[in-house]
Scaffold this motif. Sequence first.
Motif, short mmCIF file in Angstrom:
data_model
loop_
_atom_site.label_atom_id
_atom_site.label_comp_id
_atom_site.label_asym_id
_atom_site.label_seq_id
_atom_site.Cartn_x
_atom_site.Cartn_y
_atom_site.Cartn_z
N THR A 249 0.84 -1.20 0.00
CA THR A 249 0.00 0.00 0.00
C THR A 249 0.87 1.25 0.00
O THR A 249 0.58 2.23 -0.69
CB THR A 249 -0.93 0.00 1.23
OG1 THR A 249 -1.64 -1.23 1.25
CG2 THR A 249 -1.90 1.15 1.17
N HIS B 287 -2.50 5.50 5.75
CA HIS B 287 -2.98 4.49 6.70
C HIS B 287 -1.97 4.22 7.81
O HIS B 287 -2.31 3.57 8.78
CB HIS B 287 -3.41 3.21 5.98
CG HIS B 287 -2.29 2.32 5.56
ND1 HIS B 287 -1.43 2.62 4.53
CD2 HIS B 287 -1.89 1.12 6.03
CE1 HIS B 287 -0.56 1.64 4.39
NE2 HIS B 287 -0.82 0.72 5.29
N PHE C 77 -19.36 4.75 6.35
CA PHE C 77 -19.54 3.61 5.46
C PHE C 77 -21.01 3.24 5.42
O PHE C 77 -21.58 2.83 6.44
CB PHE C 77 -18.70 2.42 5.96
CG PHE C 77 -17.25 2.76 6.10
CD1 PHE C 77 -16.52 3.22 5.01
CD2 PHE C 77 -16.60 2.64 7.33
CE1 PHE C 77 -15.18 3.55 5.14
CE2 PHE C 77 -15.26 2.96 7.46
CZ PHE C 77 -14.55 3.42 6.37
N SER D 186 -11.43 5.07 4.82
CA SER D 186 -10.90 3.77 5.19
C SER D 186 -9.38 3.84 5.40
O SER D 186 -8.86 3.32 6.40
CB SER D 186 -11.25 2.75 4.10
OG SER D 186 -10.64 1.52 4.37
N ALA D 187 -8.68 4.47 4.46
CA ALA D 187 -7.23 4.62 4.59
C ALA D 187 -6.90 5.45 5.83
O ALA D 187 -5.98 5.14 6.59
CB ALA D 187 -6.65 5.25 3.35
N GLY E 3 -6.70 3.62 8.94
CA GLY E 3 -5.62 2.66 9.11
C GLY E 3 -5.69 1.43 8.22
O GLY E 3 -4.90 0.51 8.38
N ALA E 4 -6.66 1.39 7.28
CA ALA E 4 -6.77 0.21 6.43
C ALA E 4 -5.79 0.31 5.27
O ALA E 4 -5.66 1.37 4.65
CB ALA E 4 -8.19 0.08 5.90
N ASN E 5 -5.11 -0.80 4.93
CA ASN E 5 -4.29 -0.78 3.74
C ASN E 5 -5.17 -1.02 2.51
O ASN E 5 -6.37 -1.27 2.64
CB ASN E 5 -3.14 -1.80 3.85
CG ASN E 5 -3.64 -3.22 4.01
OD1 ASN E 5 -4.56 -3.64 3.31
ND2 ASN E 5 -3.04 -3.95 4.94
N ALA E 6 -4.56 -0.96 1.33
CA ALA E 6 -5.35 -1.01 0.09
C ALA E 6 -6.19 -2.29 0.00
O ALA E 6 -7.33 -2.26 -0.46
CB ALA E 6 -4.42 -0.91 -1.12
N PHE E 7 -5.65 -3.40 0.49
CA PHE E 7 -6.36 -4.67 0.36
C PHE E 7 -7.54 -4.73 1.33
O PHE E 7 -8.60 -5.25 1.02
CB PHE E 7 -5.38 -5.82 0.59
CG PHE E 7 -4.23 -5.77 -0.38
CD1 PHE E 7 -4.33 -6.37 -1.62
CD2 PHE E 7 -3.08 -5.06 -0.06
CE1 PHE E 7 -3.29 -6.29 -2.53
CE2 PHE E 7 -2.03 -4.97 -0.96
CZ PHE E 7 -2.13 -5.59 -2.20
N GLN E 8 -7.31 -4.18 2.55
CA GLN E 8 -8.42 -4.12 3.51
C GLN E 8 -9.53 -3.22 3.00
O GLN E 8 -10.71 -3.51 3.15
CB GLN E 8 -7.90 -3.63 4.86
CG GLN E 8 -7.01 -4.66 5.55
CD GLN E 8 -6.36 -4.10 6.80
OE1 GLN E 8 -5.86 -2.97 6.80
NE2 GLN E 8 -6.36 -4.87 7.87
N THR E 9 -9.15 -2.08 2.41
CA THR E 9 -10.15 -1.17 1.86
C THR E 9 -10.95 -1.86 0.77
O THR E 9 -12.17 -1.75 0.70
CB THR E 9 -9.48 0.09 1.29
OG1 THR E 9 -8.78 0.74 2.34
CG2 THR E 9 -10.50 1.03 0.69
N HIS F 237 -13.20 -4.62 2.68
CA HIS F 237 -14.20 -4.20 3.66
C HIS F 237 -15.05 -3.03 3.21
O HIS F 237 -16.11 -2.78 3.77
CB HIS F 237 -13.52 -3.83 4.98
CG HIS F 237 -12.82 -4.97 5.64
ND1 HIS F 237 -13.48 -6.11 6.05
CD2 HIS F 237 -11.51 -5.17 5.93
CE1 HIS F 237 -12.61 -6.96 6.58
NE2 HIS F 237 -11.41 -6.42 6.51
#
Lengths: 313, 328, 272
Positions: free
Chosen positions: A18, B74, B88, C168-169, C172-178, C181
């Motif tokens: 990321t 992040h 969300f 989302s970022a 604290g979410a990384n690209a894959f979590q974003t 989720h």
Amino acid sequence: MTTASAILPARGLADHLTAVFWRHPRVLLALLLTPPLLWLGVVYLGSLAALLLQSFYSIDEFSGVVKEEFTLKTYGELLRPSNFDILVRTVTMAALVTLACAILAFPIAYYAARYAKGHWKAAFYLGVMLPLWSSYLVKVYAWKLILAKEGILGWAAERTHTSWIIDGLLSIPGLEGSSLSTSPIGTFAVFVYIWLPYMILPMQAALERVPNSMLEASADLGATRAQTLRTVILPLALPGVIAGSIFTFSLTLGDYIIPQIIGNSANFIGMAVYQLQGTAGNIPLAAAFAVVPIAIMLIYLAIARRMGAFDAL
Amino acid sequence: MTAAVEFQNVSRHFGTVRAVDGVDLTIAEGSFFAMLGPSGSGKTTCLRLISGFEKPTGGTIRIFGEDVSSTPPHLRNVNTVFQDYALFPHLNVRDNVAYGLMVKGMGRAARYAKAEEMLALVHLDAYGDRKPAQLSGGQRQRVALARALVNEPRVLLLDEPLGALDLKLREAMQDELKALQKRLGLTFVFVTHDQHEALSMADSLAVFNEGRIAQIGTPQDIYDRPATRFVADFVGSSNVLPPDLTRAMGGPPEWASLRPEATRLAPTGPVRGTVTALRYLGSGTRVVISMGETDVAALVPAGQPVPDEGETTAIAFDQAALHLMGPA
Amino acid sequence: MLSDRSPFSLRAAAVGGLLFLHLPILLIFLYAFTTEERSFQFPPPGLTTQWFGVAWNDRPDIWPPLWLSLKVATIATAIALVLGTLVAAAMTRTAFFGREQISLLILLPIALPGVITGMALRSAFGVMDIPFSVWTIVLGHATFCIVIVYNNAVARLRRLSGGIMEASADLGANAFQTFRHVLLPNMGSALLAGGMLAFALSFDEVIVTIFTAGSGAEAKTLPIWMLDELIRPRQRPVTNVVAIVVFAATFLPILAAYYLTRGGSETAGMGK
């Protein structure tokens, strides 16, 4: 009060990746685009290139073998009277179908854009969407049933004593046939039916962008309903008509199923392509025929773009 | 003490547009810092530079002393309350608030407990099961706040968080936010275009104009001693006097500002004018006097005689109230 | 002044137009029950339900084409879902060089007549000596299904508040979590709708398929079977029964897609 650092530690590969995406947004873009572009680039553009390549080959008239040498001879064959007739017939049919679709689509599109509200609007939308998407072959088949000599249309004409109209139409030179399903009239009717939704949707989109206040302004200035229609609504609907005509024109140019099933088996471009690549085995000439609609559509799109049709898509 | 956020000559250019242009600023830890300016002045871009959604084209940004130029959003221990809340839509309120803890790997029971705690803090204890679409604007705002605070960020960024609320709710939330910030001792960075909001809430503020900071200081500084004509115009209801009028009123031939409440009406004075408008404010009456090209406002306290429109009058004031400023 | 009531003639023409679009399809249903199997006589001399039994029990030639069509549509849809979503995700990002050209490239397979796509693939298979198989059919179908998924995905992405990805970022979410989720749950119904439309389109496709299927009996999809029956009819009502099945297999996904994406513009406009 928290004493955590202002920077959190990365927890594994996903976090590191990321960070790479963030520092170099192009890496992510490239990762996203590479698979689809490879597919479309190799499979589709590659195929179009193969098509173009084949059209510059020729076929040896005696052996029937494709000669893989550059020549314009195959394109020259398109100009032979029997082949040129096919081009003229197809383009004429496409133009007539487009015109008929525009005329038939207008009341539906205008009503849906201007008057239909709430549930009616949804019903109209669905009413156009469903025939557009539902099975092409089934729709063509339905018309085989309608147009057959013993079918519903003939039955209705007999009951209302109007069979003479159908007989009259079928005796016009060039439109002959034993029934509507074997006459060019039938081919034309089915083309119009099948492609009509493709004209309605962009036309409705264009008409929806005509503000009511503009119509009121026209009425205020003393225009009659007919004048408003002619001087305000039609010009504003034009981009939608052109957008729709791209579909109706292009789809008619390339179709080979409808004229094969309904009509007097006069040849159209699509049928020529189909037959030449199949039974005749003349792939170069089939390819040359297929290039014609591409050329026509490119010219058509260039004109349409100039008239602002793409804003209505 | 290290600064919570520090900008050193930071720029963010989009092609030829200089959204942020050579900004230096220091935000003290534990302070309520406001970024004030008209739309397009660069304040929101500055906030996004802190959160990491924009990358500077020049300069250095430090958060608690650490250079964050290669830290993605992040991994920055700062959180944002977005202008449109950006809740969300597919998650209920509890899951929205627990989201940050979830992606950091905290177990369900623990994160729900913390989420409920945070919802209680913003008075939404009973709303955990609702979807964002079922909440009012003010409630969504609180969820957004709880969702950011639950992560215990070092800095909380607020992007015009009250912009979408109606006036009454807005004032209530201003008090609440301020109290919350005091209680938690967190650093708040608050972006707004509303000068009253900025002046009443912030410990210190930066006034932005065209990508640069026009003035930085305490609300008192900025209100009483605007550094430039732009600041005086934008921040206050101050009178802005052109050089010739300043000189006629006894000052040097420079641009100056003069607060209406520092003036009183006088029968005679160096400059006289015609009363063109009266506005009753409850605590007094604002009298607008046309003096040549410039309208000057004076405040007449309640109980004192008010002139009629069309009357001629002069104003008097303490020379110290006349504040000189730069031309820009 | 303009009235809000439409003139009667306009309303009649509009409703008439809609009936014109729908009535022919109803005839398909009627003829599946006729007792006359050698012509399209109207009105049917008698009504029977025997043809459904005949189609089910006595016509083994129907089943292999049906399975082949289902198989091709499933694989083509899966490929189109992956590729269409990837392009959509790339295209919603900020402007980049070549963006316009890419959107044209995606559109081309349905903007050009099917016979060209078909003939182009046929030429390529010829040039490269690729033998016809299920995979040559899939190759063609997936190519024009990409745009269907892409249209649905792009319309949804445009409607989604871009803020939730940043939120989302930010949390604290990384690209894959974003992706997992936030993006996927919010895209789900649009992708499902796009997949259904792609399936319907592939299941029903005949124009391109004829060029990419070859002439073997094992390469006969259900639409090609139907086409054969149209040209050389036998037991016409059985063809109607199959037509009803094909119609349902396209109609139901379309209806479902419409309800999944109501309020958006995903299914509108750009047709097959």
